[in-house]
Each structure stands twice: as C-alpha cells, then as structure tokens.
Design a protein around this motif. Sequence first.
Motif, PDB file in Angstrom:
ATOM      1  N   ALA A  39     -18.685 -85.184  -3.181  1.00  0.00           N
ATOM      2  CA  ALA A  39     -18.831 -86.619  -2.920  1.00  0.00           C
ATOM      3  C   ALA A  39     -18.511 -86.982  -1.469  1.00  0.00           C
ATOM      4  CB  ALA A  39     -17.929 -87.409  -3.867  1.00  0.00           C
ATOM      5  N   ARG A  43     -21.089 -88.655   1.232  1.00  0.00           N
ATOM      6  CA  ARG A  43     -20.866 -89.956   1.865  1.00  0.00           C
ATOM      7  C   ARG A  43     -20.968 -89.876   3.373  1.00  0.00           C
ATOM      8  NH1 ARG A  43     -16.194 -91.984  -2.249  1.00  0.00           N
ATOM      9  NH2 ARG A  43     -17.658 -92.685  -3.853  1.00  0.00           N
ATOM     10  N   SER A  46     -24.683 -89.061   4.320  1.00  0.00           N
ATOM     11  CA  SER A  46     -25.594 -90.188   4.102  1.00  0.00           C
ATOM     12  C   SER A  46     -25.332 -91.314   5.100  1.00  0.00           C
ATOM     13  CB  SER A  46     -25.494 -90.700   2.668  1.00  0.00           C
ATOM     14  OG  SER A  46     -24.237 -91.263   2.414  1.00  0.00           O
ATOM     15  N   THR A  83     -26.355 -96.588  -1.340  1.00  0.00           N
ATOM     16  CA  THR A  83     -26.750 -95.195  -1.551  1.00  0.00           C
ATOM     17  C   THR A  83     -25.625 -94.427  -2.219  1.00  0.00           C
ATOM     18  OG1 THR A  83     -28.142 -95.299   0.418  1.00  0.00           O
ATOM     19  CG2 THR A  83     -27.578 -93.113  -0.392  1.00  0.00           C
ATOM     20  N   TRP A  84     -24.397 -94.668  -1.790  1.00  0.00           N
ATOM     21  CA  TRP A  84     -23.259 -93.989  -2.414  1.00  0.00           C
ATOM     22  C   TRP A  84     -23.176 -94.331  -3.896  1.00  0.00           C
ATOM     23  CZ3 TRP A  84     -18.940 -95.460   1.587  1.00  0.00           C
ATOM     24  CH2 TRP A  84     -19.200 -94.809   2.798  1.00  0.00           C
ATOM     25  N   TYR A  85     -23.489 -95.560  -4.248  1.00  0.00           N
ATOM     26  CA  TYR A  85     -23.361 -95.999  -5.634  1.00  0.00           C
ATOM     27  C   TYR A  85     -24.547 -95.537  -6.490  1.00  0.00           C
ATOM     28  CZ  TYR A  85     -22.889 -99.092  -9.637  1.00  0.00           C
ATOM     29  OH  TYR A  85     -22.781 -99.579 -10.894  1.00  0.00           O
ATOM     30  N   ASP A  88     -25.511 -91.148  -6.163  1.00  0.00           N
ATOM     31  CA  ASP A  88     -24.357 -90.272  -6.006  1.00  0.00           C
ATOM     32  C   ASP A  88     -24.622 -88.845  -6.473  1.00  0.00           C
ATOM     33  OD1 ASP A  88     -24.528 -91.091  -8.632  1.00  0.00           O
ATOM     34  OD2 ASP A  88     -22.362 -91.090  -8.949  1.00  0.00           O
ATOM     35  N   ASN A  89     -25.558 -88.636  -7.395  1.00  0.00           N
ATOM     36  CA  ASN A  89     -25.870 -87.297  -7.872  1.00  0.00           C
ATOM     37  C   ASN A  89     -26.665 -86.539  -6.806  1.00  0.00           C
ATOM     38  OD1 ASN A  89     -26.046 -85.117  -9.607  1.00  0.00           O
ATOM     39  ND2 ASN A  89     -27.927 -85.859 -10.530  1.00  0.00           N
ATOM     40  N   LEU A  91     -26.076 -86.233  -3.706  1.00  0.00           N
ATOM     41  CA  LEU A  91     -26.176 -87.024  -2.481  1.00  0.00           C
ATOM     42  C   LEU A  91     -26.168 -86.171  -1.214  1.00  0.00           C
ATOM     43  CD1 LEU A  91     -26.408 -89.792  -1.180  1.00  0.00           C
ATOM     44  CD2 LEU A  91     -23.925 -90.005  -1.341  1.00  0.00           C
TER      45      LEU A  91
END
Length: 180
Positions: A39, A43, A46, A83-85, A88-89, A91
């Motif tokens: 994750a 983040r 991205s 995009t994070w929300y 997230d899979n 990413l």
Amino acid sequence: MPLHCWCYLLGLICVLLGASIALAPAPLARLYNALPRHAGAGRVLSAIAWAWAGYALWTMGLDFLEPFKKYIPFAALVCIPLTWYWLDNLLPCRAIGGILVLFPYELLHVARVHPSPWRLVVVSLAYLCIVKGMILLLYPWKMRQAIVWFTQRPALFRLGGAINALLGIFLIALGATVLR
C-alpha cells in the motif's frame, strides 16, 4: 534535459536495478513479490504518477486546455486520494504503468530534434515503455504474474537482472559517445 542526460538517467536506473537483481536475487525476489500489493509503495508511486500527469497536461500546448489550466493542479491533487481509495488493489502496478506511459513525453521531444540516427535506440526504448505502461494500466495483474513467474526461476531472474544491467551500460555508453 539533453538526450545524453536522458541516456545517463535511464542507464543508471537499469544498472542499479539489474545489478541488484544479479547480485542478490533472493532478497530482491521477496521485495518484488511483495511490491504489487504494498500500500505504501502504491501511494507514493501513484502520487508521483498523478503529479507527472498534471505537469504533462500543464505543459502541453493544446488550445482547448487553456481555459482549464488553472484547475489542473487541483484536479491532480484530488485524483491522488481518489486513486488510493478506488484503485487500491494492485495500485503499485498501475502507478508504475502510469509512470512508464508518462516519462517518454519529454524524452521524445528531445530525441525528435537530435541529428544522430542512434537516437532511434532511445526512441524505441521509450515506445516500448509506453506500450508496457499501457498494458500495466489495463492489466495490472500481468505484472504480478510476471514477477511470480520470474522469481520462481532464480537463474532466469538473475539472467534478466544481468541483461538489464548490460542495457544500462549500453545506454550510458550511448549517451557518452554518439548522443553527446
């Protein structure tokens, strides 16, 4: 940035990644296997991709974007947490795909005016990165599958790292000689 500096930058990235894989394949295999679902890495990558996309839109000379130019930084900042929300899979895979699609923007502008025919090596590499980035944006699980496949074959993983390091050395030599 001049074309030879692009060669140095891309060559250095290839040498560092390739040599680290060739010299220490076991720890790097664990790192690469964990990357698609990490994750924090997703983040950071991205955010870099969205900032780069905002910069690319800002610097494009398209007339229809002129009325919206003042909103581009805010749109990029809004897109980062969305995009994070929502994505997230996998990413990190998507973000790497976005970066691979975006980085040749400036490189191709510089390579277009360079007189040497050897510039086509860098142009071909840039277009290969664009295609690879589009594949990762559309099919991020392909990166995870490729990582698993390569890391389960340590000799092939190490050979791939050595080839990547050699490509980096070639790019550095190309930048130091004919693309100067």
